[in-house]
Every structure is written in structure tokens, then in C-alpha cells.
Design an enzyme around this catalytic site. Structure first.
Site, PDB file in Angstrom:
ATOM      1  CG  ASP A 407     -18.218  -1.110  32.834  1.00 48.85           C
ATOM      2  OD1 ASP A 407     -16.948  -1.031  32.278  1.00 48.85           O
ATOM      3  OD2 ASP A 407     -19.199  -0.368  32.205  1.00 48.85           O
ATOM      4  CG  PHE A 526     -12.424   2.033  18.722  1.00 46.59           C
ATOM      5  CD1 PHE A 526     -11.274   2.531  19.469  1.00 46.59           C
ATOM      6  CD2 PHE A 526     -13.022   0.858  19.330  1.00 46.59           C
ATOM      7  CE1 PHE A 526     -10.785   2.058  20.769  1.00 46.59           C
ATOM      8  CE2 PHE A 526     -13.031   0.850  20.695  1.00 46.59           C
ATOM      9  CZ  PHE A 526     -11.794   1.388  21.655  1.00 46.59           C
ATOM     10  NE  ARG A 582     -14.747   8.087  29.403  1.00 45.22           N
ATOM     11  CZ  ARG A 582     -14.614   6.807  29.273  1.00 45.22           C
ATOM     12  NH1 ARG A 582     -14.634   5.986  30.217  1.00 45.22           N
ATOM     13  NH2 ARG A 582     -14.891   6.342  27.925  1.00 45.22           N
ATOM     14  N   GLY A 663     -12.112  -0.351  30.736  1.00 47.65           N
ATOM     15  CA  GLY A 663     -11.251  -0.109  29.440  1.00 47.65           C
ATOM     16  C   GLY A 663     -10.254   1.078  29.572  1.00 47.65           C
ATOM     17  CG  ASP A 664     -11.429   4.797  31.498  1.00 46.06           C
ATOM     18  OD1 ASP A 664     -11.649   4.771  30.331  1.00 46.06           O
ATOM     19  OD2 ASP A 664     -12.519   4.854  32.365  1.00 46.06           O
ATOM     20  CE  LYS A 761     -15.165  -4.715  30.928  1.00 46.34           C
ATOM     21  NZ  LYS A 761     -16.024  -3.754  30.497  1.00 46.34           N
ATOM     22  CG  ASP A 780     -23.117   0.978  31.227  1.00 45.15           C
ATOM     23  OD1 ASP A 780     -21.790   0.393  31.154  1.00 45.15           O
ATOM     24  OD2 ASP A 780     -23.243   2.098  30.328  1.00 45.15           O
ATOM     25  CG  ASN A 783     -18.394  -2.935  26.919  1.00 45.11           C
ATOM     26  OD1 ASN A 783     -19.531  -2.549  27.248  1.00 45.11           O
ATOM     27  ND2 ASN A 783     -17.250  -2.139  27.353  1.00 45.11           N
ATOM     28  CG  ASP A 784     -19.967  -3.857  30.675  1.00 44.37           C
ATOM     29  OD1 ASP A 784     -18.812  -4.107  30.830  1.00 44.37           O
ATOM     30  OD2 ASP A 784     -20.840  -2.851  30.614  1.00 44.37           O
TER      31      ASP A 784
END
EC number: 7.6.2.1
Length: 1109
Positions: A407, A526, A582, A663-664, A761, A780, A783-784
Site C-alpha cells: 500500500d 463515501f 494527494r 487508491g491515489d 488488491k 496499514d 482496506n489492506d
């Protein structure tokens, strides 16, 4: 609200009518509020049980689990066969003893772990809580809570089950909770009472009646889809949608709230936390897989040997036995006589697969994990966070990692967001010298009450999930689950647009000193699919309805109304991304009352859906999030962690490939990749982009990039090439062009995947695993978790996003830079040690087995054992186990050298120390040493009038001496413990057998005293050691000096550096004693250069390796 009459308290709830549109609501459970005793047997009670066993099933269940392993079944079969006196050549205790010991140790460990789980369960089940029973608060044990009961909690109480919040001490219906036990996040979160229940006092909450329709229990702690309806005379409402923001999940704690109450909907092991519990599926390391293959090969070899020797034994018996007067076989043999000798050899050769290998490896792996826990070089002082090895069984896999999938935010970066720049209606604020909040142009626009700037800052302050907290001195601090949101709100506050207060349905904002109040009508949350968040608010002063939106640029640009030009903002966003910032875009629009009421009805229907609620809400959100007015964009800096670039560079030198999954947006990720040394900058490196909005476009882009990659690899035009792909293109690639994508990925050492979802992922990790590569995933955040659990090795960063990733991972680190030491030092040492320990364990058993086989040729191929039962049992368990376990401390080269030369990890990645070739070497060594011990012992004692027990003990002594020298020869770095283990084990062998020789009934009476007094015995030991170790040592010497590997070169440099340092120290001491002069600076520099030559980064290539003089 009207007072409720006493006679209405026990009124039956009215019959609920449902039309055809609500049939989907039946796909779950119905919970009747305040009627926990109505259906006591329909749902489970709140008793928590995380134990695997009970008193009745422990023994059979544990034995079933242990005998589920092939090796245990094999050893049990051997032990059962040894109970047949006709075929067993040794006492059955030689197998039953170690087998029972191993099973007992394993069973005791399981029982102890299960007992500890039972104690924790008992403590949770017997905790006292307040519940409402027939309108009266009653104190009961937590395990007696039923679905439908109303539970009352006070501040600092732990939530005993999954509940829907019905009331709190806050007038606005807000309740603060801490969820650190679930997701590791220590920041307080807000939960709100559903609108129909706001304003109910404690007396009314005792009598409340209603129904809740929710789905079946699941483990997703971030989603909760349900509907609530209260019965008259409270409020005869339609169904009100319930989300996770209205819930209190088990094991959360009430904070900053005097009291709260809720209705139990999931209890016991059906809570979300209970559904998530359980032991993770075990991971099989590459070393374990190879050991399984090797033991399988040994088993096949054993079967072949047994068949050959069994056939030969029966042949000798039928042709030669009758010629010998001292051999007596019964004339009338039973029908099974032909299988007796083969079964004897099966029992005799059963020690080829050592019963102690699993125990030895498990103990060694536990020590590897402890070395990681104790390593102060991986301890972060700032956060007081050590490295933790959660999984103690896979340390050697760290040394064979070939792909790292990582990530970005919070893993490579600090996750400390700083508001750097912004663009408002085409005007840019913030530059290289100052942040946007200090830009004079922006401050001047604020002083002039620029409406566009005020709109922009208002969206920053209102459209978020941030919770303001006011301290006793009046200052305001912000708590947020997202660091980006906290940075935006803090920046708006610095610019005098301050978020003052946030209640359940109201927000107070100070705009240049004037307080504005907004009623929050709806929140469009979101999601990773929508990539934006919106709130619908009504300004109380004017009554105007507004939609405030923020999100990713592509999500916002597609929703902007047609007549607005977005090119200028898009160009600026790209510039920000190229700086590694970002970006988020902000927009809003006015809403007409009629439009809102029509949309609100659709939104309520979607929100009330139990099935596919998230998908239906997303469809309705599209209807509102359109024709937006684009206000501008923000740019937030997230700095790289210290040592990230150096760590990635070292691991790439070690032959590890990197994939960044983030996600960027593409430009931001590409810039971060360049600054992290993921890929070299041009002209040495090149980034190839896989793009497309349709299936055909993505396919064409993949083919084009693949051709470019093939040309580059053929012509060696670039040193480093990476491909970049976004989430949409990746979805098409994985679905329609999987083989093409796999071919492209195999040609690249680096991949940058942008705008990817958590499921993507995990799919990418699974894809790389399918290519038979060892993978490591590191992240971290929550979502990972999926990709961390999917990888061979999962590493979690204990970061600002909580501890979800760290808890789900096999290893947790405080910073990314510690990954270098985890892999290069601990991973490499663990692999080397396990490779030696496993092969040596098999080797020492093979030596004894070959001696038995050789002895069969001088004992009529009858399957007679040379060694007694006690010697066979003690050989693996006592005599040879201690020295080999000391190998867990061995280091072939120094840690500093390993970190300086990461290239040597490639030996581990290729499995150079444990493979069929290296095992063949150990197999040949075992055959050679077995022949040496047998032949020398027999030739020395051929004319001696010795008992068989004496010859047996002489041969066993030869094996023990050989094992001691073999371990010493294979040890690279000696410590005091290793000296004691090797030398002390030899002494212990003689002490033990001398003591055994004093016992009359043991079968060894006086034997050790007799053979130790014979010169032939010591001559035999000398010959065995000389003949057995001499050729091995000569071969190692030849390889070290004439055919050295890179590791041998480094070992040589280290030894030369130590000798030089020792000589320099002694010379310095001598010079100091004879004169007061000192060594010149040039001499000292020469000595330093010579002593540190081992740390020079350049290694000799294979073709340049020559004999060192």
C-alpha cells in the site's frame, strides 16, 4: 410526547402489513424490541465460546487432529506393528515412547491454550450488565442476554453484544465509543440514535415497543443494513433505515457519554466480532513444502529397500538357513511367514523419517519469532512500538520473498497530512515557499469576502465526518477517521471558517466570525466505488437547500454540468499530482424543494433495502450528484517515511520485485514511485501506461505496452521499466485479458496499480501467487487486510489508521524501513537455519538406518537390529538433538554484511540450500558415514571376543562423534552456547551411558566401563572421525578457496578483517608500551580500509572468482 398509560405497556404489537415491494425484507431476522423472552430458543443467547474443546471431546478430537497429518499416521502404524512380537526387532517402547511424548506435548499445549480461551470467555460471560425485564431494570450476567432485550450501559462499560442504539444521555442522541478492540483505532467515534427515538427519556425507553428487520449475522464491521419501526402509542412510523452509525458493536467501550441503551440484535458467537473470531488457516512455507516432498521421496526409497531386503531375506532363509546348524526355523510355518521379514525391515527402516523433525522445527521456528520480538533495531522509540511476530511458523518464508505488494498511504508515507495548495475557480494558492493557508492572495480574498472562496472553505468544513471536541480552555480539536479530512477541516479553521459543533442532524460553522447553522438532511457516504462523499444541508438562516460534495477528480468531473469548463482545474490537478500531492475536488449546487422531496423518497426506499442496499443507494446518489458547480481542488502533502527509498533500493538489489497498490490517482502514484526508488528516472527508467475506458481500449493498450516491453528487454534500452494501470483498466485486464496481463507483469520488476479497491488488491496478490512466486503484502489500514491475509506473508504497519492491518498480519512493524531487516536478516537467517536443521535431522537418522542395513548382510538378512531399543530411542531424542538445536544461533555472515550486500538473498530465493540436489548431498553423506562407522567398527572388533551389545555401543559412539564434528563443521559462528551444546553433549553421552552401565537390569551392565578401558575403542573413534570427516572437510576447503560462492567471499573478507583488527590492536598495545608515539593518520586509514573491506558494496562476479592467495 404524550405520556403512556400503564395498561398499554403490555399491549400486543399490531400486525405488520407488507406489500410485494417489501418481500426482500424477509431475508433476515425480525427482532421485537423489549421482548427478549418472547422467542428464547429462536436465537442463541449471549454466551461467548471461543474454545475448541470440552471435557468430553478433547481427547478424541485432539487425537483426530493430530492423526490428520501423514507423518503421525505413519508413526502410529509403525508403533502398532511393533506390538507384534514375531516381527519387531526392537522393544516397542523405542517408538511408542517418543510418539506418546510428542503427542502429549502437543495435546498439553492445545489444552493450555484452550483453557486460557475458556478463562477469557468465562470472564466475559459472567460480567454483570443491566437489562430491562418487564419494564424493570434488572442486573444479570452478560451470557443471559437474549435478542430483543434492552441493555443499559454507563460510561466506560464494554458493550456485551451487537446492539442498535435507542437512547443516550446526550440531548441530540449522540453516543461516543472507542473501537480499539475491534479495529485498533483509538480515536473516538460517534454513534447516533435513530431519529424516531430521539427525545425519549429513560422511563419511555423502559416501555418502548417496535420491530427491527435486519440481515443474517455477518462479519463486516463497517456495514449494518436494517430497518426500524416503532409501535404505537410511541410513533407509528414507517420503516426507518438503520446503518452502522446507529449501532454499538460487541467489545466497544462507551466514552464521554453518561449512559446509553440499545436493543440486542446479534448475541454470542453471532455478533460481528464473534463471526470474525477463529484461528486463521495455517500457511505452508516453501521449506515445509520441500520437506514434505523429501520425506515422500524417503518413504518411496524405504519401500524399495524393504521390498528388496525382504525378498533377499526370504531367499536366504529358504536356501542358506538350513545349512547353518545354529539357525533354527520351525518346519511348519504359518501362511503369513513370507511377510514377516519384510515387515521387520519396515520397522528397522522406519527411523529413516525421524519422528523428532517436526518438534525440532517447531521449536526452532518459535525461537525465530522470539528473535524478531526481541530485536531492538526494529523498535520505534517515537511510538514505543516493537516488532511483533504473530505467526511463529513462517519466518523462513521471509528469506524467500520474491514479490512485495505494498500500500502507499500510511505504509510508504507518514499519513500525516498537510494542506499545501489549493485551486479556487482557476486561481492557485500556495507555492514552494509557503502553504496555501499562509498565501497573502488567499488571505486577501478572505478579507474581501470573496463568495467563491467562502463556498470552497464551507464545503471543506461541512462535508466530512470530523468530530470537533472543545477543551475546558475553549480550544477546539478535531477527531477524524480520515487524516485527509482532518487536514482539510484544520486548514479551513486556520482560514477562519471553523467547524464549531456537530450534532446528530446539525452543524455549526463560524464563517469569518459569523455563526452559520446547517441542518444535515442526508449523508451520501463515501465508498470505494463512488469515490466521493456528499451531504445535503439546509441553511437555517435562509432555508436554502444545498448539496456539498468532495471526491476524486474523475468522480467529480463527470458530475459537473455541461456548460462549465473544467480543463483549467484538471491541468492544475495534474500539476499537483506530479508533485506527489494527494488531490480532492470540491463542488456544490443548489437544490429545489420539489426535486429534493422526489429524490428523498427514492433515497429512503434504497436506504430501507436489506438486500443490495449499497448498490441501490449508489444508483440513487447519481440522480442527486449531477450538474454540480465545480469550486476547485485541494492538494495535501503526505511525506515519505524515513528510510523508505533506501529500503526499497536494497530489497530491489536483493532481487525482490515491487508492486504498489494504491487508491491515489496515476500521476500522484507515479511521482511517489519515482521518489521511492520503485523505478529509475528517465533516461535509465521508463513508465508505461495501460489505459482505457472500454474493454477494447484496454486490450489494445495492453498489447502496445507488452510489445514495447519486449523490445526494451531485447535491446536493453532501459535499465528499469515499470507499467502503470488504474482500477478500471485493471478490472478489464483481469476479466478479459488475464493471460496477456500475466505476460506483461512477468516482464516487469515494478508495477503501479492506481485507484484500486480492496478486492482488487487481494486479486492481484492471488494472481502473483498463482505464478508460484513467494509474496509479501504490507499495509496499514483496514482496506489492506484482505491482501495481507491472501499473501504468503502478511506484514501490518502499526500506523495512524489503527491496528486492523497489524492484527490481521503475520508480522507487525512500526515503520516500513524495518522491512529491510525483517527480510534480509531474520528471513535469511531463518531460512538458512531451517534448511540445515531439516536436512541434518534426516541425515542423522539415515546414518543409523544405513548401519542397520549393512548389519543385515552379516546377520542373514533377517531384519535383526544391531542397536537395542533404548539406544534407538535416545539417539534422536537425547544424543543428537541438543547440538542441532544450537544451530538456531548460527550466522554464516555478520548482520552488517548481510545488510551491505542484499544480493546474497538470491541464494535463499532460489532455494539453493534446501532442494533435491542439496538433499542428495546429505543422503550421500549419510550413506558414506554409515559405511565408515559399520566397516571400521566391524574390522576393528572382528577378532575381539565381544558381545553384540558392546559392538552396538561402539558403533553408536562412532555416530555420536561424527555428529559432533559434522555440526561443528557446518557451524559458521561459534558462541559459548554452541561450544557447550557440542562438547557438553559428548560428555553427557558418556556420563549417561556410564550410569546406565551400573544398572544390572538395563541390559548394559558394565558394558561402557569395559569398552572405554580398551585402546581399540578409542582407536576406532579416531579412525571413524578421521575417515568420516576428512573427505568432507577437504571438499569444503576446496570449494571455499577454489570454487567460492559470493557468501564464501564475504566470509573470507570477514575473517581477514577480524584478523587484521586483532593484529592492529595487539600492535597498538605493544607500541603504547614501548613508546609514547601513536600510529600515523595514514597508517590508521589503511588499517580502517583493510578492516572494513568486507563492507564494500561490490561483490566479485562468477567469472572473476579465482583462487585467493
Amino acid at each position: 410526547m404524550a405520556e403512556i398509560k400503564e395498561d398499554e405497556e403490555d399491549a400486543r404489537p399490531p400486525r405488520i402489513s407488507r406489500d410485494s415491494s417489501n418481500k426482500e425484507k424477509n431475508s433476515g431476522r425480525c427482532v421485537y424490541i423489549n421482548e427478549g423472552d418472547r422467542y428464547p430458543d429462536l436465537y442463541c443467547n449471549n454466551r461467548v465460546s471461543n474454545t475448541k474443546y470440552n471435557l468430553w471431546n478433547f481427547l478424541p478430537k485432539n487425537l483426530w487432529e493430530q492423526f490428520g497429518r501423514f507423518m503421525n499416521k505413519y508413526f502410529l502404524l509403525i508403533a502398532i506393528l511393533q506390538l507384534w512380537p514375531l516381527i519387531t526387532p526392537v522393544n516397542p517402547a523405542s517408538t511408542w515412547g517418543p510418539l506418546l511424548l510428542i503427542f502429549s506435548v502437543s495435546a498439553c499445549k492445545e489444552a493450555w491454550d484452550d483453557y486460557n480461551r475458556y478463562k477469557l470467555d468465562k470472564q466475559a460471560n459472567e460480567r454483570m450488565v443491566w437489562v430491562v425485564k418487564k419494564g424493570v431494570k434488572t442486573r444479570i450476567q452478560a451470557q443471559d442476554i437474549h435478542v430483543g432485550d434492552i441493555v443499559w450501559l454507563r460510561e466506560k462499560d464494554e458493550v456485551p453484544c451487537d446492539m442498535i442504539l435507542l437512547g443516550s444521555s446526550d440531548p441530540q442522541g449522540v453516543c461516543y465509543i472507542e473501537t480499539s478492540t475491534i479495529d485498533g483505532e483509538t480515536d473516538l467515534k460517534t454513534r447516533v440514535v435513530p431519529s424516531p427515538c430521539i427525545g425519549l427519556n429513560s422511563e419511555l425507553l423502559h416501555k418502548i415497543k417496535g420491530i427491527i428487520e435486519c440481515g443474517y449475522p455477518d462479519r463486516d464491521i463497517r456495514r449494518f443494513d436494517a430497518n426500524l419501526r416503532l409501535f404505537p402509542p410511541f410513533i407509528d412510523t414507517d420503516y426507518f433505515p438503520i446503518t452502522v452509525n446507529n449501532t454499538l458493536l460487541q467489545s466497544c467501550f462507551i466514552r464521554n457519554t453518561e449512559w446509553a441503551c440499545g436493543v440486542a440484535v446479534y448475541t454470542g458467537n453471532e455478533t460481528k466480532l464473534g463471526m470474525s473470531r477463529g484461528l486463521p488457516s495455517p500457511k505452508l512455507t516453501a521449506v515445509d513444502a520441500m520437506i514434505d516432498k523429501l520425506t515422500g521421496a524417503i518413504f518411496v526409497f524405504q519401500v524399495v529397500v524393504v521390498i528388496i531386503l525382504g525378498f533377499a531375506g526370504n531367499a536366504w532363509k529358504s536356501t542358506e538357513a538350513d545349512k547353518l546348524w545354529y539357525v533354527h526355523y520351525p518346519k511348519a510355518a504359518p501362511w503369513y511367514e513370507f511377510i514377516v521379514i519384510p515387515l521387520r525391515f519396515e520397522l528397522l527402516c522406519s527411523i529413516m523419517i525421524p519422528i523428532s523433525i517436526k518438534v525440532s522445527l517447531d521449536l526452532a521456528k518459535s525461537m525465530y519469532a522470539k528473535f524478531i520480538d526481541w530485536d531492538l533495531h526494529m523498535y520505534d522509540e517515537k511510538t514505543d512500538t516493537p516488532a511483533v511476530a504473530t505467526n511463529t511458523a513462517i519466518s523462513e518464508d521471509l528469506g524467500q520473498i520474491e514479490y512485495i505488494l505494498t500500500d502507499k498511504t500510511g505504509t510508504l508515507t507518514e499519513n500525516l497530512m498537510v494542506f499545501k495548495k489549493c485551486c479556487i475557480k482557476g486561481s492557485c494558492y500556495g507555492d514552494s515557499t509557503r502553504d496555501a493557508v499562509k498565501d497573502p492572495a488567499l488571505l486577501r480574498a478572505l478579507n474581501e469576502n470573496d463568495p467563491e472562496v467562502l463556498k470552497f472553505l464551507t464545503v471543506m468544513a461541512v462535508c466530512n465526518t470530523v468530530v470537533p471536541s472543545r477543551s475546558p480552555n475553549g480550544s477546539i480539536s478535531y477527531k477524524a477517521q480520515s487524516q485527509d479530512e482532518e487536514a482539510l477541516v484544520s486548514a479551513a479553521s486556520h482560514l477562519r471558517v471553523v467547524l464549531l459543533n456537530k450534532a446528530a442532524n446539525c452543524v455549526e460553522v463560524s464563517v469569518l466570525g459569523a455563526v452559520l447553522e446547517f441542518d444535515i438532511l442526508d449523508v451520501l457516504e463515501f465508498t470505494s466505488d463512488r469515490k466521493k462523499m456528499s451531504v445535503i444541508v439546509r441553511e437555517r438562516q435562509t432555508g436554502e437547500l444545498k448539496l456539498l460534495t468532495k471526491g476524486a477528480d474523475e468522480a467529480i468531473f463527470s458530475s459537473v454540468h455541461n456548460d462549465q469548463q473544467v480543463r483549467r482545474v484538471a491541468e492544475i490537478v495534474d500539476q499537483y499530482s506530479q508533485m506527489g500531492l494527494r488531490t480532492l475536488c470540491l463542488a456544490w449546487r443548489d437544490i429545489r424543494e420539489e426535486e429534493y422531496h422526489d429524490w428523498s423518497r427514492k433515497f429512503k426506499e434504497a436506504s430501507s433495502s436489506i438486500v443490495d442496499r449499497e448498490w441501490k443507494i449508489a444508483e440513487v446518489c447519481v440522480l442527486m450528484e449531477r450538474n454540480l458547480e465545480l469550486l476547485g481542488a485541494t492538494a495535501i502533502e503526505d511525506k515519505l517515511q524515513d528510510g523508505v527509498a533506501e529500503t526499497i533500493e536494497s530489497l530491489r538489489d536483493a532481487g525482490i520485485n515491487f508492486w504498489m497498490l494504491t487508491g491515489d490517482k496515476q500521476l500522484t502514484a507515479a511521482q511517489i514511485a519515482l521518489s521511492c526508488n520503485f523505478v529509475l528516472p528517465e533516461p535509465q527508467g521508463q513508465l508505461l501506461y495501460v489505459q482505457g475506458a472500454t474493454q477494447s481500449d484496454v486490450g489494445a493498450s495492453l498489447e502496445r505496452v507488452l510489445r514495447t516491453m519486449q523490445i526494451s528487454s531485447t535491446e536493453h534500452k532501459y535499465q528499469d521499466v515499470a507499467f502503470v494501470i488504474d482500477g478500471l483498466a485493471l478490472e478489464f485486464a483481469l476479466k478479459y485479458y488475464r493471460q496477456l496481463f500475466a505476460e506483461l507483469a512477468s516482464l516487469c520488476r515494478t508495477a503501479i496499480c492506481c485507484r484500486v479497491t480492496p478486492s482488487q488488491k487481494a486479486q492481484l496478490v492471488h494472481l502473483v501467487k498463482s505464478w508460484e512466486f513467494r509474496t509479501l503484502a504490507i499495509g496499514d489500514g483496514g482496506n489492506d487486510v484482505r491482501m495481507i491475509q491472501e499473501a504468503h506473508v502478511g506484514v501490518g504497519i502499526s500506523g495512524r489508521e489503527g491496528l486492523q492491518a497489524a492484527r490481521a498480519a503475520d508480522y507487525s512493524l512500526a515503520k516500513f524501513r524495518f522491512l529491510k531487516r525483517l527480510i534480509l536478516v531474520h528471513g535469511r537467517y531463518s531460512y538458512n537455519r531451517s534448511a540445515f536443521l531439516s536436512q541434518y535431522s534426516i541425515y542423522k537418522s539415515l546414518v543409523l538406518c544405513f548401519i542397520q542395513i549393512f548389519f543385515s548382510f552379516v546377520s542373514g538378512i533377517s531384519g535383526t537390529s544391531l542397536f537395542n531399543s533404548f539406544s534407538l530411542m535416545a539417539y534422536n531424542v537425547l544424543y543428537t538433538s541438543v547440538p542441532v538445536m544450537a544451530s538456531v544461533l548460527d550466522k554464516d555472515i555478520d548482520e552488517k554484511t548481510v545488510l551491505q550486500h542484499p544480493q546474497i538473498l538470491k541464494y535463499c530465493q532460489a532455494g539453493r540450500l534446501l532442494n533435491p540436489s542439496t538433499f542428495a548431498g546429505w543422503f550421500g553423506r549419510a550413506l558414506f558415514h554409515g559405511a565408515v562407522v559399520f566397516l571400521i567398527t566391524m574390522h576393528v572388533y572382528v577378532n575381539e571376543k565381544s558381545e553384540m551389545e558392546e559392538v552396538s555401543l561402539v558403533a553408536l559412539s562412532g555416530c555420536i562423534w561424527l555428529q559432533a564434528f559434522v555440526v561443528a563443521l557446518e557451524t559458521s559462528s561459534f558462541t559459548t552456547i554452541q561450544h557447550i551444546a557440542i562438547g557438553g553433549n559428548l560428555v553427557a553421552f558418556y556420563i549417561f551411558n556410564l550410569v546406565a552401565s551400573t544398572v544390572k537390569w538395563g541390559g548394559m551392565y558394565t558394558i561402557m566401563f569395559r569398552i572405554c578401558s580398551q585402546r581399540a575403542y578409542w582407536l576406532t573413534m579416531l579412525l571413524i572421525v578421521g575417515a568420516g570427516i576428512g573427505p568432507i572437510a577437504a571438499l569444503k576447503f576446496f570449494r571455499f578457496f577454489y570454487r567460492p560462492s559470493l557468501i564464501n567471499i564475504l566470509q573470507y573478507r570477514e575473517r581477514r578483517a577480524r584478523v587484521t583488527e586483532a593484529n592492529a590492536t595487539s600492535s597498538s598495545n605493544a607500541a603504547s608500551a614501548t613508546s609514547s608515539g601513536s600510529t600515523s593518520s595514514s597508517q590508521r586509514a589503511a588499517q580502517d580500509e583493510e578492516s572494513s573491506s568486507v563492507y564494500q558494496p561490490l561483490l566479485l562476479s562468477t567469472k572473476d572468482r579465482t583462487k585467493r592467495q
